[in-house]
Design a protein around this motif. Structure first.
Motif, PDB file in Angstrom:
ATOM      1  N   PRO A 109     -15.245   9.229  -2.262  1.00 52.43           N
ATOM      2  CA  PRO A 109     -14.301   9.595  -3.448  1.00 52.43           C
ATOM      3  C   PRO A 109     -12.855   9.986  -2.752  1.00 52.43           C
ATOM      4  N   LEU A 110     -12.732  10.377  -1.255  1.00 54.88           N
ATOM      5  CA  LEU A 110     -11.524  10.456  -0.528  1.00 54.88           C
ATOM      6  C   LEU A 110     -10.804   9.249  -0.317  1.00 54.88           C
ATOM      7  N   PHE A 111     -11.428   8.461  -0.112  1.00 59.63           N
ATOM      8  CA  PHE A 111     -10.811   6.916   0.084  1.00 59.63           C
ATOM      9  C   PHE A 111      -9.992   6.351  -1.431  1.00 59.63           C
ATOM     10  N   PHE A 112     -10.982   6.602  -2.369  1.00 57.77           N
ATOM     11  CA  PHE A 112     -10.340   6.246  -3.585  1.00 57.77           C
ATOM     12  C   PHE A 112      -9.015   6.884  -3.971  1.00 57.77           C
ATOM     13  N   LEU A 113      -9.152   8.266  -3.664  1.00 60.14           N
ATOM     14  CA  LEU A 113      -8.115   9.119  -4.041  1.00 60.14           C
ATOM     15  C   LEU A 113      -6.896   8.693  -3.073  1.00 60.14           C
ATOM     16  N   TYR A 114      -7.078   8.387  -1.946  1.00 61.85           N
ATOM     17  CA  TYR A 114      -5.964   8.133  -0.817  1.00 61.85           C
ATOM     18  C   TYR A 114      -5.155   6.775  -1.592  1.00 61.85           C
ATOM     19  N   LEU A 115      -5.911   5.820  -1.836  1.00 60.97           N
ATOM     20  CA  LEU A 115      -5.466   4.578  -2.551  1.00 60.97           C
ATOM     21  C   LEU A 115      -4.892   4.598  -3.817  1.00 60.97           C
ATOM     22  N   GLN A 116      -5.548   5.770  -4.574  1.00 68.12           N
ATOM     23  CA  GLN A 116      -4.623   6.142  -6.089  1.00 68.12           C
ATOM     24  C   GLN A 116      -3.352   6.915  -5.886  1.00 68.12           C
ATOM     25  N   VAL A 117      -3.476   7.763  -5.129  1.00 68.96           N
ATOM     26  CA  VAL A 117      -2.085   8.494  -5.168  1.00 68.96           C
ATOM     27  C   VAL A 117      -1.084   7.932  -4.187  1.00 68.96           C
ATOM     28  N   MET A 118      -1.515   7.210  -3.049  1.00 66.16           N
ATOM     29  CA  MET A 118      -0.810   6.522  -2.033  1.00 66.16           C
ATOM     30  C   MET A 118      -1.222   4.987  -2.179  1.00 66.16           C
ATOM     31  N   PRO A 119      -0.656   4.114  -3.458  1.00 65.39           N
ATOM     32  CA  PRO A 119      -1.152   2.562  -3.428  1.00 65.39           C
ATOM     33  C   PRO A 119      -0.176   1.830  -2.752  1.00 65.39           C
ATOM     34  N   ASP A 120       0.089   2.267  -1.389  1.00 62.86           N
ATOM     35  CA  ASP A 120       0.940   1.267  -0.604  1.00 62.86           C
ATOM     36  C   ASP A 120       0.485   1.632   0.729  1.00 62.86           C
ATOM     37  N   VAL A 121       1.236   1.037   2.039  1.00 65.11           N
ATOM     38  CA  VAL A 121       0.903   1.322   3.246  1.00 65.11           C
ATOM     39  C   VAL A 121       0.275   2.516   3.762  1.00 65.11           C
ATOM     40  N   ARG A 122       0.588   3.641   3.196  1.00 63.10           N
ATOM     41  CA  ARG A 122       0.384   5.010   3.473  1.00 63.10           C
ATOM     42  C   ARG A 122      -1.054   5.297   3.010  1.00 63.10           C
ATOM     43  N   GLY A 123      -1.474   4.715   2.105  1.00 63.53           N
ATOM     44  CA  GLY A 123      -2.942   4.812   1.449  1.00 63.53           C
ATOM     45  C   GLY A 123      -3.901   3.995   2.421  1.00 63.53           C
ATOM     46  N   ILE A 124      -3.543   2.904   2.972  1.00 62.46           N
ATOM     47  CA  ILE A 124      -4.294   2.196   4.046  1.00 62.46           C
ATOM     48  C   ILE A 124      -4.417   3.103   5.299  1.00 62.46           C
ATOM     49  N   ILE A 125      -3.105   3.732   5.814  1.00 64.87           N
ATOM     50  CA  ILE A 125      -3.284   4.749   7.021  1.00 64.87           C
ATOM     51  C   ILE A 125      -4.000   5.533   6.878  1.00 64.87           C
ATOM     52  N   ALA A 126      -4.164   6.183   5.647  1.00 70.55           N
ATOM     53  CA  ALA A 126      -4.920   7.388   5.458  1.00 70.55           C
ATOM     54  C   ALA A 126      -6.404   7.119   5.430  1.00 70.55           C
ATOM     55  N   VAL A 127      -6.633   5.992   5.020  1.00 75.73           N
ATOM     56  CA  VAL A 127      -7.891   5.514   4.858  1.00 75.73           C
ATOM     57  C   VAL A 127      -8.606   5.394   6.420  1.00 75.73           C
ATOM     58  N   VAL A 128      -7.851   4.739   7.126  1.00 73.34           N
ATOM     59  CA  VAL A 128      -8.097   4.390   8.504  1.00 73.34           C
ATOM     60  C   VAL A 128      -8.131   5.635   9.282  1.00 73.34           C
ATOM     61  N   GLY A 129      -7.254   6.699   9.178  1.00 73.12           N
ATOM     62  CA  GLY A 129      -7.350   8.065   9.644  1.00 73.12           C
ATOM     63  C   GLY A 129      -8.599   8.740   9.476  1.00 73.12           C
ATOM     64  N   ALA A 130      -8.982   8.631   7.960  1.00 71.34           N
ATOM     65  CA  ALA A 130     -10.185   9.526   7.822  1.00 71.34           C
ATOM     66  C   ALA A 130     -11.575   8.790   8.397  1.00 71.34           C
ATOM     67  N   THR A 131     -11.394   7.557   8.443  1.00 72.66           N
ATOM     68  CA  THR A 131     -12.500   6.754   9.033  1.00 72.66           C
ATOM     69  C   THR A 131     -12.911   7.058  10.392  1.00 72.66           C
ATOM     70  N   ALA A 132     -11.707   7.188  11.214  1.00 68.81           N
ATOM     71  CA  ALA A 132     -11.590   7.664  12.535  1.00 68.81           C
ATOM     72  C   ALA A 132     -12.329   9.138  12.653  1.00 68.81           C
ATOM     73  N   VAL A 133     -11.569   9.972  11.555  1.00 69.21           N
ATOM     74  CA  VAL A 133     -12.406  11.207  11.982  1.00 69.21           C
ATOM     75  C   VAL A 133     -13.853  11.306  11.712  1.00 69.21           C
ATOM     76  N   ALA A 134     -14.287  10.762  10.705  1.00 71.77           N
ATOM     77  CA  ALA A 134     -15.742  10.555  10.440  1.00 71.77           C
ATOM     78  C   ALA A 134     -16.710  10.260  11.714  1.00 71.77           C
ATOM     79  N   VAL A 135     -16.122   8.960  12.299  1.00 68.29           N
ATOM     80  CA  VAL A 135     -16.441   8.572  13.162  1.00 68.29           C
ATOM     81  C   VAL A 135     -16.661   9.536  14.506  1.00 68.29           C
ATOM     82  N   ALA A 136     -15.282  10.163  14.678  1.00 64.46           N
ATOM     83  CA  ALA A 136     -15.337  11.130  15.894  1.00 64.46           C
ATOM     84  C   ALA A 136     -15.905  12.439  15.755  1.00 64.46           C
ATOM     85  N   SER A 137     -16.436  12.879  14.293  1.00 64.71           N
ATOM     86  CA  SER A 137     -17.165  14.098  14.037  1.00 64.71           C
ATOM     87  C   SER A 137     -18.431  13.631  14.487  1.00 64.71           C
ATOM     88  N   GLN A 138     -19.195  12.489  14.711  1.00 61.61           N
ATOM     89  CA  GLN A 138     -20.407  12.459  15.155  1.00 61.61           C
ATOM     90  C   GLN A 138     -20.683  12.170  16.871  1.00 61.61           C
TER      91      GLN A 138
END
Length: 429
Positions: A109-138
């Protein structure tokens, strides 16, 4: 992208409009997925110690409250408030991941919200950042192939789904705009055709009156005048002569009165602007109501009376061309030139507006875009003339209409036999 552009692409705004296919299902599916993940998170937290279980319940409740409350109210939020809300959700999620590992799946749901609120390159950057946090948490428990590919594949799938829905909605909006434009164009075309039919019928009636009633009354008046002169010159008793002449003068007066009425009828049947002034004056009357554009009207050549149908057609072409300038060109200046030549009369309308590509307009289905251009061509062709349109983006537009006319005749030889100029001369006799 501007805030207005973001709002236009915003999913919640599209749902609120209620005309986007699948938008409501799209939103509800994300909400169901989020609620399911929250329940799973609560179940997984049951294995923790009591203090950690209580903390995880609080974090899941806070995150869920922020998510559902914000999703309900987000359309009414300003863009800045939406960003603050999204940042708070992300912050709670980052704090929650080490405590409730299963909450890592709230990335969806966070990915979808990033892309909805920021339907431009910022949304993609937010998705990449959240993915990196998820991987690093493990990292503390050891990275695995599944632990890396899970968030990564989730990010790719989410971006693909969001792109597919936005493409669908954009195509749907474009089709709806074309449908709306087509409906509007059909209405305009119906009005134009109705007005053209009325004008054509009025001109036909005016020509009929001129060629029959008016010509006949004029001939009667002339014959009575000649007969009166012959009677006055004949050898007859004055009493009989006076009685005949009196009746003939009464007939002449009646014919003259009827000629005046016919003249008024013909004038009333002409286009409104032409009925009160010359063709040049009619052009001034057409441009007077149009504000914001500097219209300059000039006349070249020797001004002369043209056939009524030629003047009316030129006026209609001018109205169409000038109307296109006012509606489409965004011009600041427009030069209208009326040129009288021996065998033709030409009307040029040149503006300094944004211009367009004539080939694109000509390839557009009939009824879309500059609907007046085909009408201008048709009017000119009816009188064996032509209309040429020259334009390019950023270079303005030039519309040139040329209609053939009979060359001017030496007054000593005689005047042309057609047109309301001759009729006006007859009426003055």
């Amino acid at each position: 992208m501007s805030e207005s552009g973001r709002n236009e692409l915003d999913v919640e705004t599209l749902v609120k409009r209620g005309n986007q296919p699948g938008a409501m299902s799209y939103r509800n599916s994300i909400h169901i997925l989020t609620a399911t993940l929250l329940v799973v998170g609560l179940g997984a937290s049951a294995r923790l110690t009591l203090p950690m279980f209580a903390l995880s319940c609080v974090l899941l409740f806070v995150w869920g409250f922020f998510y559902f409350y914000g999703s309900t109210k987000r359309v009414d939020f300003s863009h800045g408030v939406q960003l603050a809300w999204l940042f708070a959700l992300s912050l709670v999620w980052i704090v929650m991941v080490p405590i409730v590992p299963v909450s890592i799946y709230l990335l969806f749901p966070l990915f979808f919200l990033y892309l909805q609120v920021m339907p431009d390159v910022r949304g993609i950057i937010a998705v990449v950042g959240a993915t990196a946090v998820a991987v690093a948490s493990q990292y503390s428990v050891g990275l695995t192939f599944g632990g890396v590919m899970g968030p990564l594949v989730s990010a790719i799938v989410t971006v693909a789904i969001d792109y597919a829905f936005r493409t669908l909605w954009r195509v749907n909006n474009e089709k709806q705009q074309l449908i709306d434009q087509l409906i509007e164009t059909r209405s305009q075309l119906a009005v134009t055709e109705r007005n053209a039919g009325i004008a054509e019928e009025r001109q036909r009636i005016a020509h009929e009156i001129h060629d029959t009633v008016a010509q006949g009354l004029s001939s009667i008046q002339m014959l009575l005048h000649v007969s009166e002169q012959e009677i006055l010159a004949a050898e007859m008793e004055e009493k009989s002569k006076d009685a005949i002449v009196k009746k003939m003068r009464l007939a002449r007066q009646t014919a003259s009165d009827n000629l005046s009425e016919a003249r008024a009828m013909i004038a009333a049947l002409q286009p409104a602007a032409l009925s009160k002034t010359s063709l040049e004056g009619a052009l001034h009357r057409v441009t007077e109501p149009l504000l914001g554009i500097n219209f300059v009207i000039s006349v070249d050549g020797e001004v002369r009376q043209l056939p009524m149908k030629t003047e009316a057609t030129l006026l209609r072409i001018a109205q169409g061309a000038i109307g296109n300038v006012a509606k489409h060109s965004e011009a600041k200046n427009c030069h209208v030139t009326l040129t009288y030549e021996d065998t033709e009369v030409r009307l040029d309308v040149v503006d300094d507006g944004v211009g367009f590509e004539p080939s694109e307009i000509s390839s557009t289905p009939a009824g879309l875009g500059h609907i007046g251009l085909s009408a201008l061509h048709q009017r000119a062709v009816e009188l064996h003339g032509e209309v040429i349109v020259e334009s390019a983006y950023g270079q303005g537009t030039a519309v040139s209409a040329a209609l053939p006319v009979e060359p001017p005749t030496d007054p000593e030889v005689g005047s042309p036999t057609s047109g309301h100029g001759e009729f006006s001369a007859e009426l003055d006799n």
